[in-house]
Scaffold this motif. Sequence first.
Motif, PDB file in Angstrom:
ATOM      1  N   SER A 209       0.995  -1.215  -0.058  1.00  0.00           N
ATOM      2  CA  SER A 209      -0.102   0.042   0.107  1.00  0.00           C
ATOM      3  C   SER A 209       0.739   1.282  -0.057  1.00  0.00           C
ATOM      4  O   SER A 209       0.770   2.257  -0.763  1.00  0.00           O
ATOM      5  CB  SER A 209      -0.834  -0.176   1.129  1.00  0.00           C
ATOM      6  N   ALA A 210       1.539   1.244   0.839  1.00  0.00           N
ATOM      7  CA  ALA A 210       2.569   2.375   0.907  1.00  0.00           C
ATOM      8  C   ALA A 210       3.553   2.762  -0.447  1.00  0.00           C
ATOM      9  O   ALA A 210       3.707   3.746  -0.935  1.00  0.00           O
ATOM     10  CB  ALA A 210       3.922   2.215   2.000  1.00  0.00           C
ATOM     11  N   GLN A 211       3.871   1.629  -1.115  1.00  0.00           N
ATOM     12  CA  GLN A 211       4.491   1.628  -2.448  1.00  0.00           C
ATOM     13  C   GLN A 211       3.637   2.275  -3.428  1.00  0.00           C
ATOM     14  O   GLN A 211       4.126   3.237  -4.217  1.00  0.00           O
ATOM     15  CB  GLN A 211       4.964   0.351  -2.825  1.00  0.00           C
ATOM     16  N   TYR A 212       2.450   1.894  -3.341  1.00  0.00           N
ATOM     17  CA  TYR A 212       1.424   2.461  -4.358  1.00  0.00           C
ATOM     18  C   TYR A 212       1.170   3.742  -3.736  1.00  0.00           C
ATOM     19  O   TYR A 212       0.882   4.825  -5.080  1.00  0.00           O
ATOM     20  CB  TYR A 212       0.250   1.507  -4.359  1.00  0.00           C
ATOM     21  N   PHE A 213       1.139   4.204  -2.727  1.00  0.00           N
ATOM     22  CA  PHE A 213       1.054   5.812  -2.450  1.00  0.00           C
ATOM     23  C   PHE A 213       2.401   6.467  -2.889  1.00  0.00           C
ATOM     24  O   PHE A 213       1.729   7.585  -3.424  1.00  0.00           O
ATOM     25  CB  PHE A 213       0.808   5.842  -0.862  1.00  0.00           C
TER      26      PHE A 213
ATOM     27  N   SER B 181      -3.557   1.737  -3.395  1.00  0.00           N
ATOM     28  CA  SER B 181      -3.272   2.030  -1.843  1.00  0.00           C
ATOM     29  C   SER B 181      -4.352   1.909  -1.049  1.00  0.00           C
ATOM     30  O   SER B 181      -3.854   1.296   0.250  1.00  0.00           O
ATOM     31  CB  SER B 181      -2.413   3.510  -1.763  1.00  0.00           C
TER      32      SER B 181
ATOM     33  N   CYS C  66      -4.493  -1.101   1.508  1.00  0.00           N
ATOM     34  CA  CYS C  66      -4.423  -0.541   3.306  1.00  0.00           C
ATOM     35  C   CYS C  66      -5.406  -1.210   3.948  1.00  0.00           C
ATOM     36  O   CYS C  66      -5.148  -1.510   5.424  1.00  0.00           O
ATOM     37  CB  CYS C  66      -4.075   1.112   3.260  1.00  0.00           C
TER      38      CYS C  66
ATOM     39  N   TYR D 203      -3.591   5.448  -6.242  1.00  0.00           N
ATOM     40  CA  TYR D 203      -4.404   5.973  -4.831  1.00  0.00           C
ATOM     41  C   TYR D 203      -5.295   4.690  -4.561  1.00  0.00           C
ATOM     42  O   TYR D 203      -5.477   4.543  -3.477  1.00  0.00           O
ATOM     43  CB  TYR D 203      -4.941   7.341  -5.155  1.00  0.00           C
TER      44      TYR D 203
ATOM     45  N   SER E 289      -6.082   8.626   1.201  1.00  0.00           N
ATOM     46  CA  SER E 289      -5.056   7.646   1.282  1.00  0.00           C
ATOM     47  C   SER E 289      -3.851   7.796   2.243  1.00  0.00           C
ATOM     48  O   SER E 289      -3.390   6.902   2.785  1.00  0.00           O
ATOM     49  CB  SER E 289      -4.497   7.284  -0.330  1.00  0.00           C
TER      50      SER E 289
ATOM     51  N   LEU F 189      -2.823   5.214   5.123  1.00  0.00           N
ATOM     52  CA  LEU F 189      -1.727   4.665   5.300  1.00  0.00           C
ATOM     53  C   LEU F 189      -0.779   4.892   6.699  1.00  0.00           C
ATOM     54  O   LEU F 189      -0.423   4.008   7.237  1.00  0.00           O
ATOM     55  CB  LEU F 189      -0.683   5.193   4.162  1.00  0.00           C
TER      56      LEU F 189
END
Length: 149
Positions: free
Chosen positions: A17-21, A45, A49, A42, A129, A133
Motif C-alpha cells: 500500500s505504501a509503495q502504491y501511495f 493504496s 491498506c 491511490y 490515502s 496509510l
Amino acid sequence: MNFDPSRSTPAGYWRFSAQYFHAAEAVRATPKDLNFPTLQLYGQSIELCLKAFLLKRGTTLEEVNGMRHRLSEIVAVARKRRLGTEVKLSDHDVALINLLNQNYATHRFRYIVSGPTSIPDPSYIASISERLLFGLELYCTGMAWGPRR
C-alpha cells in the motif's frame, strides 16, 4: 494466483500500500494531466491498506481476496470492523471513495472506455490515502515511521 496465508500478512499488504501511495505521489507531482493513472495508484493504496487492516482484524485471506477491487465494499466492511478506532473517515471521505470506486472497481482507469465519467479530485483522494496509510501503519506493521516524503 495462490495466496499463502503465512506469507500474506497485514504488514506485507501495508508495505505494498505504501509503495502504491508513493508511486501515486510521484505521478501526481508531474506537470502532466495524469489523473487516471494517479487515481488508479491511490485506489490500489487504499485497497491494500484497508485489506491490511481487515487481515489484522482477523478477516481471513480468502475473504479479503474475495472482495476483489470493490473499494465501496472493502471500506464498508472495514468500518463495521471498527476502522474508526484507528483512522476516522468522514461521510464525505466515504462518498469520495465510493465515487473513486465507480471507475476503479470496473478498471476504467486502466482500460479505455469512451464516454463521460465522474472522478474525484486526486488531491482529496491523496489526503484520504495518506491518512489511511500513516494512520494504520503502527497497527498493521508494529512500527511507525510517520509520513515519509
